[in-house]
Design a protein around this motif. Structure first.
Motif, short mmCIF file in Angstrom:
data_model
loop_
_atom_site.label_atom_id
_atom_site.label_comp_id
_atom_site.label_asym_id
_atom_site.label_seq_id
_atom_site.Cartn_x
_atom_site.Cartn_y
_atom_site.Cartn_z
N ILE A 36 0.86 -1.18 0.00
CA ILE A 36 0.00 0.00 0.00
C ILE A 36 0.90 1.24 0.00
N GLU A 37 0.80 2.01 -1.07
CA GLU A 37 1.68 3.18 -1.26
C GLU A 37 0.87 4.46 -1.18
N LEU A 69 -0.58 -0.90 -4.63
CA LEU A 69 -1.86 -0.20 -4.71
C LEU A 69 -1.71 1.14 -4.01
N GLN A 70 -2.04 2.23 -4.70
CA GLN A 70 -1.95 3.56 -4.11
C GLN A 70 -3.24 3.89 -3.38
N LEU A 71 -3.08 4.24 -2.10
CA LEU A 71 -4.23 4.65 -1.29
C LEU A 71 -3.83 5.79 -0.38
N ASN A 72 -4.61 6.83 -0.37
CA ASN A 72 -4.43 7.92 0.58
C ASN A 72 -5.21 7.55 1.84
N LEU A 73 -4.52 7.09 2.85
CA LEU A 73 -5.18 6.55 4.05
C LEU A 73 -5.89 7.61 4.88
N LYS A 74 -5.73 8.87 4.50
CA LYS A 74 -6.46 9.94 5.19
C LYS A 74 -7.85 10.15 4.58
N GLU A 80 -12.04 2.48 3.82
CA GLU A 80 -13.03 1.45 3.51
C GLU A 80 -12.43 0.38 2.60
N LYS A 81 -11.56 0.81 1.68
CA LYS A 81 -10.89 -0.15 0.79
C LYS A 81 -10.01 -1.11 1.59
N VAL A 82 -9.29 -0.59 2.56
CA VAL A 82 -8.45 -1.43 3.41
C VAL A 82 -9.31 -2.43 4.18
N LYS A 83 -10.43 -1.96 4.70
CA LYS A 83 -11.32 -2.85 5.46
C LYS A 83 -11.88 -3.96 4.57
N GLN A 84 -12.12 -3.64 3.30
CA GLN A 84 -12.57 -4.67 2.37
C GLN A 84 -11.46 -5.68 2.09
N GLU A 109 -7.30 -3.44 16.43
CA GLU A 109 -8.60 -3.81 16.98
C GLU A 109 -9.70 -3.70 15.92
N VAL A 110 -9.65 -2.67 15.11
CA VAL A 110 -10.64 -2.49 14.05
C VAL A 110 -10.53 -3.60 13.02
N LEU A 111 -9.31 -3.88 12.57
CA LEU A 111 -9.11 -4.90 11.54
C LEU A 111 -9.36 -6.31 12.08
#
Length: 350
Positions: A36-37, A69-74, A80-84, A109-111
């Motif tokens: 995850i970039e 995979l590029q994701l702006n975690l903010k 939501e993509k990470v949770k999926q 804890e969330v994951l």
């Protein structure tokens, strides 16, 4: 090994060296790694020279066998993509400071609530607890705090800045892989996931091994050039006539005897086994004088068939051409990330 980890899927949120090195090792063993970039935060390993093609050589090496995979975690949609994704992944590796993933909304804890079998590995400089948990640091700092640097180097010049990242790789990366694989085995038996807290300082402290065992059991504090393995004996490096170096590790009697005979120092054989500092220093001075009389190439020829634990100090380029490393497949050609092949360090386990 034939891809023993081919059934594992890993989400890799790490940057720089420790985490990426760990996930590279896992990818080399067959794991599917999705890196995850962040599109707005440059990984320093990616822009650190030298370059070969599109990317830095370090980034190409650490990124082999991985998808990105590029994701702006903010952004909420990235969270939501990470949770999926985590519903279908076995392992998460991250290298943020403690609490960052929690603030992003994708902490353990969330994951874990989404995937109870998740193995979550957090690699940090000082660990998830303790007064230094939020403190910045680098390899040199972890080696300093862990005591490793205190007994390395020379008495008159102090600890050397090492050419490899010991705490990062031998500490953080390797212990992370061991922890992850241990958790995988446990999960196979119990069905339970795990949180793995890797501190590079903890790992470096554990690397003290022999010196640490002695110190903690009440032995003399070890300083540079005071012990058997850190320059206090003839076990050391010696400069050749042409300015190169030869390593001498002839500790055992059979090896030290052959060393002395080969160098024409037979009268000093008993000194190699002596615990008296003056004997060791006299032998060391004699070896130094002898080694300085010939070039490295000449000494390599002399010791080629002498089983005495004496080897040349090679450059990385020379080491890559050494028949032993070539025979072991320790130089490989892999895609550098743009379809072109690049010579890289091989995997010890693949």
């Amino acid at each position: 090994m034939a891809a023993p980890l081919a059934n594992l899927k890993i989400l890799d949120f790490s940057t720089l060296l420790p985490g990426p090195y760990a996930t590279m090792m896992l990818a080399d063993m067959g794991a599917e790694v999705l890196r995850i970039e962040a599109p707005d935060r440059v990984d320093l390993a990616k822009v650190m020279p030298p370059f070969d093609g599109k990317f830095s050589t370090t980034f190409s090496y650490l990124g082999r066998g991985k998808q990105t995979l590029q994701l702006n975690l903010k952004q909420p949609e990235s969270v939501e993509k990470v949770k999926q994704l985590v519903q279908d992944y076995d392992i998460v590796v991250e290298q943020f400071r403690p609490g960052v993933m929690d603030r992003l909304g994708i902490g353990y804890e969330v994951l874990k609530a989404i995937n109870p079998k998740l193995i979550y590995c957090a690699i940090t400089g000082y660990g998830q607890t303790g007064p230094y948990k939020d403190r910045a640091g680098h390899d040199i700092n972890y080696l300093a705090i862990s005591g490793v640097a205190s007994h390395c180097g020379r008495a008159d010049s102090g600890p050397p800045p090492m050419g490899i990242q010991i705490a990062d790789v031998a500490g953080g990366s390797h212990h992370a892989v061991m922890g992850i694989l241990a958790a995988v085995i446990k999960r196979q038996e119990t069905g339970e996931g795990a949180f793995i807290d890797i501190s590079m300082t903890d790992a470096a402290f554990a690397l003290n091994a022999m010196a640490g065992a002695a110190a903690l059991a009440g032995g003399q504090p070890q300083k540079p050039e005071s012990g058997m393995l850190n320059g206090g004996t003839f076990y050391d490096y010696y400069q050749t006539r042409d300015g190169r170096w030869l390593s001498v590790g002839s500790l055992e009697p059979q090896f030290s005897s052959r060393l002395c005979d080969t160098l024409g120092l037979g009268e000093l054989k008993s000194y190699a086994l002596s615990q008296k500092p003056e004997h060791q220093q006299e032998l060391k001075a004699a070896i130094k004088q002898k080694i300085a009389e010939r070039s490295l190439a000449e000494w390599r020829e002399v010791f080629a068939d002498v089983d005495a634990c004496v080897e040349p100090v090679l450059t990385i380029e020379e080491a890559a051409e050494h028949p032993q490393l070539k025979a072991r497949g320790m130089v490989v050609e892999r895609d550098r990330g743009d379809g072109q092949l690049q010579r890289q360090l091989g995997s010890v386990l693949s």
